[in-house]
Write a protein that holds these residues in place. Structure first.
Motif, short mmCIF file in Angstrom:
data_model
loop_
_atom_site.label_atom_id
_atom_site.label_comp_id
_atom_site.label_asym_id
_atom_site.label_seq_id
_atom_site.Cartn_x
_atom_site.Cartn_y
_atom_site.Cartn_z
N ILE A 200 3.65 -3.02 -5.22
CA ILE A 200 3.66 -3.87 -5.01
C ILE A 200 2.70 -3.91 -3.26
CG2 ILE A 200 5.29 -5.14 -5.72
CD1 ILE A 200 7.06 -5.41 -2.66
N SER A 201 1.94 -4.72 -2.85
CA SER A 201 1.00 -5.23 -1.88
C SER A 201 1.15 -6.67 -2.05
CB SER A 201 0.35 -4.03 -2.18
OG SER A 201 -0.90 -4.49 -3.17
N ALA A 202 0.83 -7.32 -0.65
CA ALA A 202 0.06 -8.60 -0.63
C ALA A 202 -0.94 -8.78 1.13
CB ALA A 202 0.98 -9.38 0.11
N ASP A 203 -2.20 -9.26 0.82
CA ASP A 203 -3.15 -8.73 2.39
C ASP A 203 -3.87 -10.07 1.96
OD1 ASP A 203 -5.66 -7.98 1.52
OD2 ASP A 203 -4.41 -7.21 0.11
N ASN A 204 -4.15 -10.32 2.79
CA ASN A 204 -5.44 -10.99 3.23
C ASN A 204 -6.87 -10.19 4.03
OD1 ASN A 204 -4.46 -10.88 5.93
ND2 ASN A 204 -5.20 -12.79 6.27
N SER A 205 -7.73 -10.93 3.55
CA SER A 205 -9.06 -10.27 4.16
C SER A 205 -10.12 -11.61 3.56
CB SER A 205 -9.31 -8.92 3.13
OG SER A 205 -10.80 -8.15 3.79
N GLY A 206 -11.34 -12.04 4.33
CA GLY A 206 -12.33 -12.97 4.37
C GLY A 206 -11.13 -13.93 4.83
N ASP A 207 -10.71 -14.41 3.53
CA ASP A 207 -10.46 -16.08 3.49
C ASP A 207 -9.91 -16.08 2.28
OD1 ASP A 207 -13.34 -16.57 2.04
OD2 ASP A 207 -13.57 -19.04 3.39
N PHE A 208 -9.36 -15.05 1.58
CA PHE A 208 -9.12 -15.72 0.18
C PHE A 208 -7.21 -14.61 0.95
CE2 PHE A 208 -11.91 -12.15 -0.05
CZ PHE A 208 -10.90 -10.91 -0.22
N ASN A 209 -6.61 -14.50 -0.25
CA ASN A 209 -5.01 -13.58 -0.18
C ASN A 209 -4.87 -13.07 -1.39
OD1 ASN A 209 -4.19 -15.03 2.37
ND2 ASN A 209 -3.09 -16.28 2.11
N ALA B 52 5.71 0.92 -2.19
CA ALA B 52 5.92 1.97 -3.72
C ALA B 52 7.15 3.77 -3.47
CB ALA B 52 4.78 2.96 -3.91
N ALA B 53 6.64 3.52 -4.92
CA ALA B 53 8.48 4.03 -5.32
C ALA B 53 8.12 4.95 -6.12
CB ALA B 53 10.17 3.42 -5.28
N GLN C 233 7.86 5.04 -0.31
CA GLN C 233 6.80 4.45 0.42
C GLN C 233 6.78 3.06 1.32
OE1 GLN C 233 2.35 3.78 -0.15
NE2 GLN C 233 1.52 4.96 1.39
N ILE C 234 6.87 2.79 2.34
CA ILE C 234 6.59 1.37 2.77
C ILE C 234 5.65 1.40 3.90
CG2 ILE C 234 7.50 -0.80 3.93
CD1 ILE C 234 10.76 0.38 3.01
N ALA C 235 4.33 0.37 3.33
CA ALA C 235 3.99 0.60 4.85
C ALA C 235 2.56 -0.75 5.11
CB ALA C 235 1.67 1.06 4.35
N ALA D 86 -0.59 -3.05 -14.20
CA ALA D 86 -0.66 -3.30 -13.45
C ALA D 86 -0.84 -5.01 -12.71
CB ALA D 86 -1.67 -2.23 -12.35
N GLY D 87 -0.44 -5.90 -12.09
CA GLY D 87 -1.39 -7.23 -12.14
C GLY D 87 -1.97 -7.39 -10.34
N ARG D 88 -2.44 -8.33 -10.85
CA ARG D 88 -2.81 -8.90 -9.00
C ARG D 88 -3.31 -10.60 -8.86
NH1 ARG D 88 -8.98 -8.19 -7.52
NH2 ARG D 88 -10.55 -7.73 -9.73
#
Length: 407
Positions: free
Chosen positions: A365-374, A350-351, A291-293, A16-18
């Motif tokens: 895989i996922s991508a999101d923003n929270s506060g002022d970072f991605n 996810a699959a 799953q696609i969310a 896993a990587g982020r």
């Protein structure tokens, strides 16, 4: 199949990587983890779990002669301002003060996290450590009880977990100039949650209160509240489409998001409120589950101003005295507060595919923003079941968790 589920033993391996956006050497973060997990069911006598998670985290290189970033780290602000006043490089003043000739600091750490767990009759206990080998290490774990009846569920958890927002909060930092070590923040507290799940949808709510501590980091507190509802707009035996509305809010006593000595490097606004509309498609086809969310909404937060050295009055006083003695160069002694309202999003997928009755291959895989970072993340995993699974694959897929995702 029912008996096999009661004694099912599984082993999984994941890579896993982020990546988190931010300034190199400070708030930027690359995190590579390889969770190795075993879950052992014992014919109704509970489930044992073991996780071994090698971790590599990297915030990049901090260039001390760059005043835009070096003054935001450790006790460097005073040296940076003296260098700016004398119109020389940071390393020149550092050498004059007998500190160091170092011009760069590589913010990288490697370690191995461990976790043991046991679950029986709605009670789950786990105990482990943050990655052994990091500059700061902590004992972590938790105890959770949950129960349900006729769609209504209730849970309570007492836990201590690592705060993995940044290199400083996760691994802890070392400053070779002054010989300082600080960071490695943990979040300790209690959380209550309840929900009702019906045929067409449900509602949920949770509340928690935590204390946050770290090595040579100012103490902090956090309260959080979340509520929401979801609706299964369409559902068959092999497919579901769900939507709803969710609200997330949390409140910190102090703003400790920065990287000077005494800060924790974690997002800690005075108030944060986000409202989102989640959309989820999940299903299975043959041996494939997927799953696609996504979630789209708005977020609003307010951060307080913060001293450069919240845990060291002497350092803060020295910086303020130097600023007062040199008013013409406009030395900052506090980080400014801010209030922001912005678009918020999260998207992921996810699959999982059953290669044989024993072996499963999956990814997410996922991508999101929270506060002022991605934040972006991806993972691929293999799971082996010692008992063959002949029943239809379940959905949505359930992937192993990296350390930063908690237990």
């Amino acid at each position: 199949d029912a008996i096999n589920d009661l004694k099912r033993t599984e082993v999984s391996v994941e890579v896993a990587g982020r990546a988190r956006s931010g300034e190199k050497g400070l708030s930027a973060l690359t995190d590579i983890e390889t969770p190795i997990e075993a879950r052992i069911n014992t014919l109704g006598l509970g489930q044992f779990g073991l996780k071994i998670i090698p971790v590599v985290v990297d915030a990049g290189t901090l260039f001390l002669n760059d005043p835009a970033v070096s003054g935001q780290f450790g006790r460097n602000a005073i040296v940076v301002e003296r260098a700016r006043y004398a119109k020389v490089q940071f390393t020149t003043i550092a050498r004059q003060q007998g500190l160091s000739n170092v011009a760069t600091l590589d913010q990288e750490a490697k370690g191995v996290a461990l976790n043991l767990s046991y679950e029986l009759a709605g009670v789950r206990a786990d105990l482990g450590s943050s990655p052994i080998g990091f500059p700061v290490q902590n004992v972590v774990g938790g105890l959770r009880w949950s129960g349900s009846d006729d769609g209504l569920s209730l849970g309570i958890e007492v836990a201590r977990r690592s705060v993995t927002d940044s290199y400083l909060s996760y691994a802890g930092s070392k400053d070779s100039l002054y010989g300082l070590t600080w960071g490695g923040v943990t979040r300790t507290g209690v959380k209550l949650d309840t929900s009702y799940d019906g045929e067409e949808g449900g509602v949920y709510a949770s509340a928690g209160y935590y204390g946050l501590t770290g090595k040579n980091v100012a103490k902090n507190t956090e309260a959080e509240i979340g509520v929401g509802a979801y609706w299964r707009a369409y559902k068959t035996n092999d497919f579901s489409f769900t939507t709803g509305l969710g609200l997330t809010s949390f409140f910190y006593n102090k703003n400790l998001r920065y990287f000077t000595y005494g800060h924790g490097g974690y997002f800690s606004p005075k108030s944060y409120v986000a409202v989102g509309i989640p959309l989820e498609i999940a299903g299975r086809k043959g041996k494939l589950s997927y799953q696609i969310a996504s979630s789209l909404g708005v977020q609003h937060f307010r951060e307080l101003s913060a001293p450069y050295y919240p845990n060291s009055p002497a350092d803060q006083a020295e910086l303020e005295q130097f600023a007062a003695a040199n008013p013409t160069i406009n030395i900052q002694t506090n980080y400014a507060g801010q209030t922001r309202t912005a678009f918020a999003f999260k998207i992921g997928g996810a699959a999982e595919y059953q290669l044989t009755p024993h072996l499963f291959l999956g990814g997410k895989i996922s991508a999101d923003n929270s506060g002022d970072f991605n934040d972006t993340s991806a993972a691929v995993y293999l799971r082996y079941s010692f008992e063959p699974r002949r029943s239809p694959v379940g959905f949505p897929p359930v992937a192993p968790k990296a350390y930063y995702q908690g237990n």
